[in-house]
Design a protein around this motif. Sequence first.
Motif, PDB file in Angstrom:
ATOM      1  N   ASP A  14      37.908  55.120  38.043  1.00  0.00           N
ATOM      2  CA  ASP A  14      36.631  55.512  38.658  1.00  0.00           C
ATOM      3  C   ASP A  14      35.451  55.349  37.697  1.00  0.00           C
ATOM      4  OD1 ASP A  14      37.801  56.177  41.100  1.00  0.00           O
ATOM      5  OD2 ASP A  14      38.190  58.239  40.471  1.00  0.00           O
ATOM      6  N   THR A  15      35.659  55.645  36.412  1.00  0.00           N
ATOM      7  CA  THR A  15      34.572  55.542  35.431  1.00  0.00           C
ATOM      8  C   THR A  15      34.595  54.205  34.688  1.00  0.00           C
ATOM      9  OG1 THR A  15      35.924  56.623  33.755  1.00  0.00           O
ATOM     10  CG2 THR A  15      34.481  58.036  35.089  1.00  0.00           C
ATOM     11  N   GLY A  16      35.548  53.336  35.021  1.00  0.00           N
ATOM     12  CA  GLY A  16      35.687  52.051  34.355  1.00  0.00           C
ATOM     13  C   GLY A  16      34.642  51.046  34.809  1.00  0.00           C
ATOM     14  N   GLU A  17      34.234  50.176  33.878  1.00  0.00           N
ATOM     15  CA  GLU A  17      33.236  49.153  34.187  1.00  0.00           C
ATOM     16  C   GLU A  17      33.530  47.919  33.343  1.00  0.00           C
ATOM     17  OE1 GLU A  17      28.369  48.619  34.119  1.00  0.00           O
ATOM     18  OE2 GLU A  17      29.251  50.611  33.915  1.00  0.00           O
ATOM     19  N   ILE A  18      33.600  46.766  34.008  1.00  0.00           N
ATOM     20  CA  ILE A  18      33.846  45.507  33.306  1.00  0.00           C
ATOM     21  C   ILE A  18      32.750  44.524  33.666  1.00  0.00           C
ATOM     22  CG2 ILE A  18      35.398  43.540  33.017  1.00  0.00           C
ATOM     23  CD1 ILE A  18      37.723  45.392  33.606  1.00  0.00           C
ATOM     24  N   GLU A  41      48.076  39.749  37.215  1.00  0.00           N
ATOM     25  CA  GLU A  41      48.968  39.605  38.363  1.00  0.00           C
ATOM     26  C   GLU A  41      48.505  40.536  39.485  1.00  0.00           C
ATOM     27  OE1 GLU A  41      51.924  37.957  39.180  1.00  0.00           O
ATOM     28  OE2 GLU A  41      51.641  36.645  37.465  1.00  0.00           O
ATOM     29  N   THR A  42      48.283  41.807  39.129  1.00  0.00           N
ATOM     30  CA  THR A  42      47.803  42.793  40.100  1.00  0.00           C
ATOM     31  C   THR A  42      46.605  43.525  39.507  1.00  0.00           C
ATOM     32  OG1 THR A  42      49.273  44.530  39.288  1.00  0.00           O
ATOM     33  CG2 THR A  42      50.097  43.166  41.088  1.00  0.00           C
ATOM     34  N   ILE A  43      45.608  43.755  40.353  1.00  0.00           N
ATOM     35  CA  ILE A  43      44.398  44.457  39.919  1.00  0.00           C
ATOM     36  C   ILE A  43      44.050  45.515  40.958  1.00  0.00           C
ATOM     37  CG2 ILE A  43      41.932  44.251  39.429  1.00  0.00           C
ATOM     38  CD1 ILE A  43      42.437  41.386  38.511  1.00  0.00           C
ATOM     39  N   VAL A  44      43.835  46.730  40.493  1.00  0.00           N
ATOM     40  CA  VAL A  44      43.343  47.814  41.337  1.00  0.00           C
ATOM     41  C   VAL A  44      41.975  48.198  40.786  1.00  0.00           C
ATOM     42  CG1 VAL A  44      43.697  50.181  42.138  1.00  0.00           C
ATOM     43  CG2 VAL A  44      45.664  48.666  41.815  1.00  0.00           C
ATOM     44  N   VAL A  45      40.954  48.127  41.639  1.00  0.00           N
ATOM     45  CA  VAL A  45      39.590  48.445  41.207  1.00  0.00           C
ATOM     46  C   VAL A  45      39.143  49.735  41.882  1.00  0.00           C
ATOM     47  CG1 VAL A  45      37.199  47.654  41.062  1.00  0.00           C
ATOM     48  CG2 VAL A  45      39.055  45.980  40.963  1.00  0.00           C
ATOM     49  N   ARG A  46      38.840  50.734  41.047  1.00  0.00           N
ATOM     50  CA  ARG A  46      38.251  51.987  41.541  1.00  0.00           C
ATOM     51  C   ARG A  46      36.844  52.144  40.992  1.00  0.00           C
ATOM     52  NH1 ARG A  46      43.658  53.839  40.189  1.00  0.00           N
ATOM     53  NH2 ARG A  46      44.798  54.121  42.126  1.00  0.00           N
ATOM     54  N   GLY A  47      36.543  51.425  39.931  1.00  0.00           N
ATOM     55  CA  GLY A  47      35.241  51.494  39.273  1.00  0.00           C
ATOM     56  C   GLY A  47      34.397  50.274  39.587  1.00  0.00           C
ATOM     57  N   LYS A  48      33.728  49.727  38.547  1.00  0.00           N
ATOM     58  CA  LYS A  48      32.786  48.617  38.747  1.00  0.00           C
ATOM     59  C   LYS A  48      33.269  47.355  38.032  1.00  0.00           C
ATOM     60  CE  LYS A  48      28.829  51.745  38.788  1.00  0.00           C
ATOM     61  NZ  LYS A  48      27.588  52.131  38.096  1.00  0.00           N
ATOM     62  N   VAL A  49      33.079  46.232  38.696  1.00  0.00           N
ATOM     63  CA  VAL A  49      33.326  44.928  38.077  1.00  0.00           C
ATOM     64  C   VAL A  49      32.157  44.025  38.424  1.00  0.00           C
ATOM     65  CG1 VAL A  49      34.787  42.871  37.996  1.00  0.00           C
ATOM     66  CG2 VAL A  49      35.848  45.116  38.220  1.00  0.00           C
ATOM     67  N   LYS A  50      31.578  43.402  37.391  1.00  0.00           N
ATOM     68  CA  LYS A  50      30.537  42.416  37.606  1.00  0.00           C
ATOM     69  C   LYS A  50      31.038  41.137  36.945  1.00  0.00           C
ATOM     70  CE  LYS A  50      25.576  41.759  37.394  1.00  0.00           C
ATOM     71  NZ  LYS A  50      24.294  42.355  37.040  1.00  0.00           N
ATOM     72  N   GLY A  51      31.638  40.280  37.772  1.00  0.00           N
ATOM     73  CA  GLY A  51      32.233  39.058  37.269  1.00  0.00           C
ATOM     74  C   GLY A  51      33.339  38.595  38.190  1.00  0.00           C
ATOM     75  N   HIS A  52      33.925  37.466  37.872  1.00  0.00           N
ATOM     76  CA  HIS A  52      34.957  36.850  38.699  1.00  0.00           C
ATOM     77  C   HIS A  52      36.285  37.591  38.533  1.00  0.00           C
ATOM     78  CE1 HIS A  52      36.542  33.452  40.991  1.00  0.00           C
ATOM     79  NE2 HIS A  52      37.613  33.542  40.227  1.00  0.00           N
ATOM     80  N   ILE A  53      36.999  37.797  39.645  1.00  0.00           N
ATOM     81  CA  ILE A  53      38.320  38.418  39.632  1.00  0.00           C
ATOM     82  C   ILE A  53      39.329  37.389  40.108  1.00  0.00           C
ATOM     83  CG2 ILE A  53      39.796  40.178  40.678  1.00  0.00           C
ATOM     84  CD1 ILE A  53      37.336  41.955  40.941  1.00  0.00           C
ATOM     85  N   ARG A  54      40.416  37.203  39.336  1.00  0.00           N
ATOM     86  CA  ARG A  54      41.508  36.323  39.742  1.00  0.00           C
ATOM     87  C   ARG A  54      42.813  37.084  39.611  1.00  0.00           C
ATOM     88  NH1 ARG A  54      42.593  31.614  36.677  1.00  0.00           N
ATOM     89  NH2 ARG A  54      41.621  32.511  34.860  1.00  0.00           N
ATOM     90  N   ALA A  55      43.550  37.211  40.721  1.00  0.00           N
ATOM     91  CA  ALA A  55      44.829  37.911  40.686  1.00  0.00           C
ATOM     92  C   ALA A  55      45.646  37.557  41.912  1.00  0.00           C
ATOM     93  CB  ALA A  55      44.601  39.424  40.636  1.00  0.00           C
ATOM     94  N   ARG A  56      46.954  37.712  41.783  1.00  0.00           N
ATOM     95  CA  ARG A  56      47.810  37.507  42.953  1.00  0.00           C
ATOM     96  C   ARG A  56      47.549  38.611  43.983  1.00  0.00           C
ATOM     97  NH1 ARG A  56      50.799  33.379  41.345  1.00  0.00           N
ATOM     98  NH2 ARG A  56      51.643  33.347  39.244  1.00  0.00           N
TER      99      ARG A  56
END
Length: 159
Positions: A74-78, A85-100
């Motif tokens: 929740d407090t994470g930011e990238i 392989e697997t990504i769970v996002v609860r916080g913020k991402v500003k950028g490209h995401i690549r995952a199965r």
Amino acid sequence: MFTNKGKPEGSSPSPTPSQGEQMRQAATRPAARSAPSLFSNDMKLKGSIVSEGEIQIDGKIEGDVKAAALTIGDTGEILGEVVAETIVVRGKVKGHIRARKVQLASSAKVEGDITHSSLSIEANAVFEGQVKHSSDPLKTGSAPASPAPSTPTPTPSAG
């Protein structure tokens, strides 16, 4: 003073592994069995992270992150590319995401493109970007490429 009661003569007690040996044994265990690496909410990092195991990020990363499995708390930011392989996002991402497999939780805020094999978006998640399905999203170069600017070539005039 001490007796070897119940032990055959000449036998010595089995040696306990030294602390150094225990650390070497732990380092050689497969990463899949180890606990996730935690990046707490009071940490900030400028640079990239690469791990063969699982990472949970609750702090702020300015750089790319590559791991086998990734959870952005929740407090994470990238701010950068995220590959796993697997990504769970609860916080913020500003950028490209690549995952199965990508999961955007209801508290997620993603600004960037997602290349995936499987995608789930919970209600109230915020996502601004494009989605591209791929049978192999982890393959290098599967990110959408921006076209290079072309310069017009002058046409010679006949005269």
